[in-house]
Design a protein around this motif. Structure first.
Motif, PDB file in Angstrom:
ATOM      1  N   PHE A  97       0.835  -1.196   0.000  1.00 24.94           N
ATOM      2  CA  PHE A  97       0.000   0.000   0.000  1.00 24.94           C
ATOM      3  C   PHE A  97       0.869   1.245   0.000  1.00 24.94           C
ATOM      4  CE2 PHE A  97      -2.363  -3.332   2.160  1.00 24.94           C
ATOM      5  CZ  PHE A  97      -3.589  -3.312   1.499  1.00 24.94           C
ATOM      6  N   PHE A  98       0.452   2.219  -0.809  1.00 30.37           N
ATOM      7  CA  PHE A  98       1.096   3.526  -0.789  1.00 30.37           C
ATOM      8  C   PHE A  98       0.485   4.359   0.321  1.00 30.37           C
ATOM      9  CE2 PHE A  98       0.894   8.020  -2.276  1.00 30.37           C
ATOM     10  CZ  PHE A  98       2.247   8.308  -2.172  1.00 30.37           C
ATOM     11  N   CYS A  99       1.344   4.893   1.189  1.00 25.51           N
ATOM     12  CA  CYS A  99       0.898   5.761   2.273  1.00 25.51           C
ATOM     13  C   CYS A  99       1.255   7.197   1.905  1.00 25.51           C
ATOM     14  CB  CYS A  99       1.570   5.369   3.584  1.00 25.51           C
ATOM     15  SG  CYS A  99       0.930   6.247   5.021  1.00 25.51           S
ATOM     16  N   PRO A 100       0.283   8.089   1.765  1.00 26.52           N
ATOM     17  CA  PRO A 100       0.552   9.435   1.262  1.00 26.52           C
ATOM     18  C   PRO A 100       1.238  10.366   2.257  1.00 26.52           C
ATOM     19  CG  PRO A 100      -1.761   9.220   1.832  1.00 26.52           C
ATOM     20  CD  PRO A 100      -1.149   7.857   2.014  1.00 26.52           C
ATOM     21  N   VAL A 101       1.598   9.863   3.410  1.00 29.34           N
ATOM     22  CA  VAL A 101       2.326  10.680   4.388  1.00 29.34           C
ATOM     23  C   VAL A 101       3.635   9.973   4.715  1.00 29.34           C
ATOM     24  CG1 VAL A 101       0.254  11.696   5.376  1.00 29.34           C
ATOM     25  CG2 VAL A 101       1.119   9.556   6.314  1.00 29.34           C
ATOM     26  N   PRO A 102       4.706  10.730   5.053  1.00 26.72           N
ATOM     27  CA  PRO A 102       5.994  10.099   5.375  1.00 26.72           C
ATOM     28  C   PRO A 102       5.861   9.115   6.528  1.00 26.72           C
ATOM     29  CG  PRO A 102       6.265  12.455   5.036  1.00 26.72           C
ATOM     30  CD  PRO A 102       4.791  12.203   5.060  1.00 26.72           C
ATOM     31  N   GLY A 156       6.721   6.637  -1.043  1.00 30.91           N
ATOM     32  CA  GLY A 156       7.204   7.302  -2.239  1.00 30.91           C
ATOM     33  C   GLY A 156       8.579   7.922  -2.094  1.00 30.91           C
ATOM     34  N   GLY A 157       9.120   7.924  -0.891  1.00 34.88           N
ATOM     35  CA  GLY A 157      10.423   8.521  -0.654  1.00 34.88           C
ATOM     36  C   GLY A 157      11.575   7.548  -0.800  1.00 34.88           C
ATOM     37  N   GLY A 158      11.270   6.340  -1.225  1.00 34.02           N
ATOM     38  CA  GLY A 158      12.294   5.315  -1.352  1.00 34.02           C
ATOM     39  C   GLY A 158      12.202   4.301  -0.241  1.00 34.02           C
ATOM     40  N   ASP A 167      15.687  -0.684   2.579  1.00 38.93           N
ATOM     41  CA  ASP A 167      16.131   0.204   1.502  1.00 38.93           C
ATOM     42  C   ASP A 167      16.100  -0.546   0.176  1.00 38.93           C
ATOM     43  OD1 ASP A 167      16.532   2.352   3.227  1.00 38.93           O
ATOM     44  OD2 ASP A 167      18.548   1.658   3.746  1.00 38.93           O
ATOM     45  N   VAL A 168      14.909  -0.872  -0.259  1.00 35.83           N
ATOM     46  CA  VAL A 168      14.711  -1.617  -1.496  1.00 35.83           C
ATOM     47  C   VAL A 168      14.310  -0.649  -2.601  1.00 35.83           C
ATOM     48  CG1 VAL A 168      13.375  -3.426  -2.641  1.00 35.83           C
ATOM     49  CG2 VAL A 168      13.991  -3.667  -0.231  1.00 35.83           C
ATOM     50  N   GLU A 169      15.035  -0.681  -3.705  1.00 37.93           N
ATOM     51  CA  GLU A 169      14.703   0.152  -4.859  1.00 37.93           C
ATOM     52  C   GLU A 169      14.511  -0.739  -6.083  1.00 37.93           C
ATOM     53  OE1 GLU A 169      13.816   3.077  -4.768  1.00 37.93           O
ATOM     54  OE2 GLU A 169      14.654   3.893  -2.924  1.00 37.93           O
ATOM     55  N   ARG A 170      13.480  -0.456  -6.831  1.00 35.10           N
ATOM     56  CA  ARG A 170      13.196  -1.230  -8.050  1.00 35.10           C
ATOM     57  C   ARG A 170      13.052  -0.296  -9.257  1.00 35.10           C
ATOM     58  NH1 ARG A 170       9.962  -3.517  -3.891  1.00 35.10           N
ATOM     59  NH2 ARG A 170      10.794  -5.539  -3.215  1.00 35.10           N
ATOM     60  N   GLU A 171      13.769   0.826  -9.212  1.00 36.82           N
ATOM     61  CA  GLU A 171      13.705   1.790 -10.295  1.00 36.82           C
ATOM     62  C   GLU A 171      14.690   1.416 -11.401  1.00 36.82           C
ATOM     63  OE1 GLU A 171      11.273   4.348 -10.200  1.00 36.82           O
ATOM     64  OE2 GLU A 171      10.784   2.866  -8.671  1.00 36.82           O
ATOM     65  N   SER A 198       3.337  -3.607  -8.751  1.00 35.40           N
ATOM     66  CA  SER A 198       4.593  -3.993  -9.378  1.00 35.40           C
ATOM     67  C   SER A 198       5.794  -3.983  -8.443  1.00 35.40           C
ATOM     68  CB  SER A 198       4.879  -3.064 -10.568  1.00 35.40           C
ATOM     69  OG  SER A 198       5.064  -1.725 -10.138  1.00 35.40           O
ATOM     70  N   GLY A 199       5.620  -3.460  -7.237  1.00 33.28           N
ATOM     71  CA  GLY A 199       6.719  -3.450  -6.280  1.00 33.28           C
ATOM     72  C   GLY A 199       7.553  -2.190  -6.280  1.00 33.28           C
ATOM     73  N   ARG A 200       7.162  -1.189  -7.071  1.00 34.84           N
ATOM     74  CA  ARG A 200       7.922   0.053  -7.077  1.00 34.84           C
ATOM     75  C   ARG A 200       7.653   0.847  -5.808  1.00 34.84           C
ATOM     76  NH1 ARG A 200       7.663   3.120 -12.776  1.00 34.84           N
ATOM     77  NH2 ARG A 200       9.247   4.342 -11.659  1.00 34.84           N
ATOM     78  N   ASN A 201       8.682   1.532  -5.325  1.00 33.03           N
ATOM     79  CA  ASN A 201       8.552   2.318  -4.101  1.00 33.03           C
ATOM     80  C   ASN A 201       8.608   3.818  -4.344  1.00 33.03           C
ATOM     81  OD1 ASN A 201       8.309   0.103  -2.315  1.00 33.03           O
ATOM     82  ND2 ASN A 201      10.513  -0.247  -2.443  1.00 33.03           N
ATOM     83  N   ARG A 202       8.716   4.205  -5.592  1.00 35.32           N
ATOM     84  CA  ARG A 202       8.673   5.622  -5.966  1.00 35.32           C
ATOM     85  C   ARG A 202       7.591   5.786  -7.030  1.00 35.32           C
ATOM     86  NH1 ARG A 202      13.124   8.399  -3.927  1.00 35.32           N
ATOM     87  NH2 ARG A 202      14.792   7.031  -3.158  1.00 35.32           N
ATOM     88  N   VAL A 203       6.668   6.698  -6.806  1.00 29.52           N
ATOM     89  CA  VAL A 203       5.517   6.855  -7.694  1.00 29.52           C
ATOM     90  C   VAL A 203       5.837   7.873  -8.785  1.00 29.52           C
ATOM     91  CG1 VAL A 203       3.073   7.436  -7.855  1.00 29.52           C
ATOM     92  CG2 VAL A 203       3.962   6.328  -5.782  1.00 29.52           C
ATOM     93  N   PRO A 204       5.791   7.480 -10.053  1.00 30.58           N
ATOM     94  CA  PRO A 204       6.019   8.444 -11.133  1.00 30.58           C
ATOM     95  C   PRO A 204       4.933   9.518 -11.138  1.00 30.58           C
ATOM     96  CG  PRO A 204       6.171   6.187 -11.938  1.00 30.58           C
ATOM     97  CD  PRO A 204       5.598   6.112 -10.557  1.00 30.58           C
TER      98      PRO A 204
END
Length: 240
Positions: free
Chosen positions: A5-10, A44-46, A69-73, A140-146
């Motif tokens: 789930f994307f959480c819109p707050v840090p 969304g901050g990584g 610290d998982v990045e899939r970009e 898709s597992g991305r942690n940064r939202v385009p």
């Protein structure tokens, strides 16, 4: 598979947080998650944060574990510049482009675009496409939202400064997409509408420094062309 789930707050480093109402509704009412189920949150901050769901009456909370610290970009910064397409084609384009790893999307109004949007209708549609992008990241597992940019005219877009490479799909081009020179920076990929770019628009693209490329002898629909091109670029210069 653990639900993401994307959480819109840090997200804090640890502890318990109350989940936003929309997120809680989706988790409990739509996905039927229960108290004690695992989930993964990202802001969304990584990186991403494993968590455990807690349901207390009508409110939902999550106990956070240590951030991973998982990045899939993709190593290829790729911006899809998509002429507006009719019906639900834009939803499909945004969803698949995000799954394939684009870093941003720019919807443009083209001369032959069937869909015409302006004012409040345009803003609401962009907001909807941004949510489509969020859902695609969750899946898709991305942690940064385009980011989905506001709708703009093609010529206004071309007037913006750009340090990387611009490629425009052009059926009259003689250069194959994969024969284009490897870019040193970001790639902006321009895809025309259902009726294709007009001659004047192609001329404007060339004047703005866009390299014309082709995907071969077959004519692809607008909702196919961009996705096929993104996949080819990821296989050549990205992380496929």
């Amino acid at each position: 598979m653990i639900s993401r789930f994307f959480c819109p707050v840090p997200l804090p480093r640890a502890g318990e947080i109350q989940l936003p109402e929309a997120l809680a509704h989706h988790a409990v009412r739509v996905l039927r998650l229960r108290d004690g189920d695992p989930l993964i949150l990202f802001d969304g901050g990584g990186g991403e944060v494993p968590a455990v769901l807690h349901v207390r009456g009508k409110q939902c909370f999550a106990t956070l574990a240590e951030r991973r610290d998982v990045e899939r970009e993709s190593p290829l910064p790729l911006v899809l510049v998509q002429a507006l397409a009719s019906g639900d084609k834009m939803d499909w384009i945004v969803q698949k482009a995000v799954e394939l790893g684009v870093s941003a999307l720019v919807p443009v109004q083209a001369e032959r675009s069937v869909l015409r949007l302006a004012g409040e209708r345009a803003a609401k549609r962009v907001e909807h496409w941004q949510q489509v992008a969020v859902s695609a990241c969750e899946q898709s597992g991305r942690n940064r939202v385009p980011a989905v940019a506001p709708i703009t005219g093609l010529r206004d877009f071309l007037a913006r400064p750009h340090d990387g490479v611009r490629l425009v799909l052009d059926p009259t081009a003689t250069t194959r997409l994969l024969d284009a020179e490897r870019p040193a920076g970001a790639v902006q990929l321009l895809i025309g509408p259902e009726g294709g770019w007009s001659d004047e628009e192609l001329a404007a693209c060339r004047s703005a420094g866009c390299g014309g490329v082709t995907l071969g002898p077959r004519v692809l629909r607008t909702e196919t062309a961009g996705i096929a091109a993104i996949a080819a670029l990821q296989a050549t210069w990205g992380d496929f």
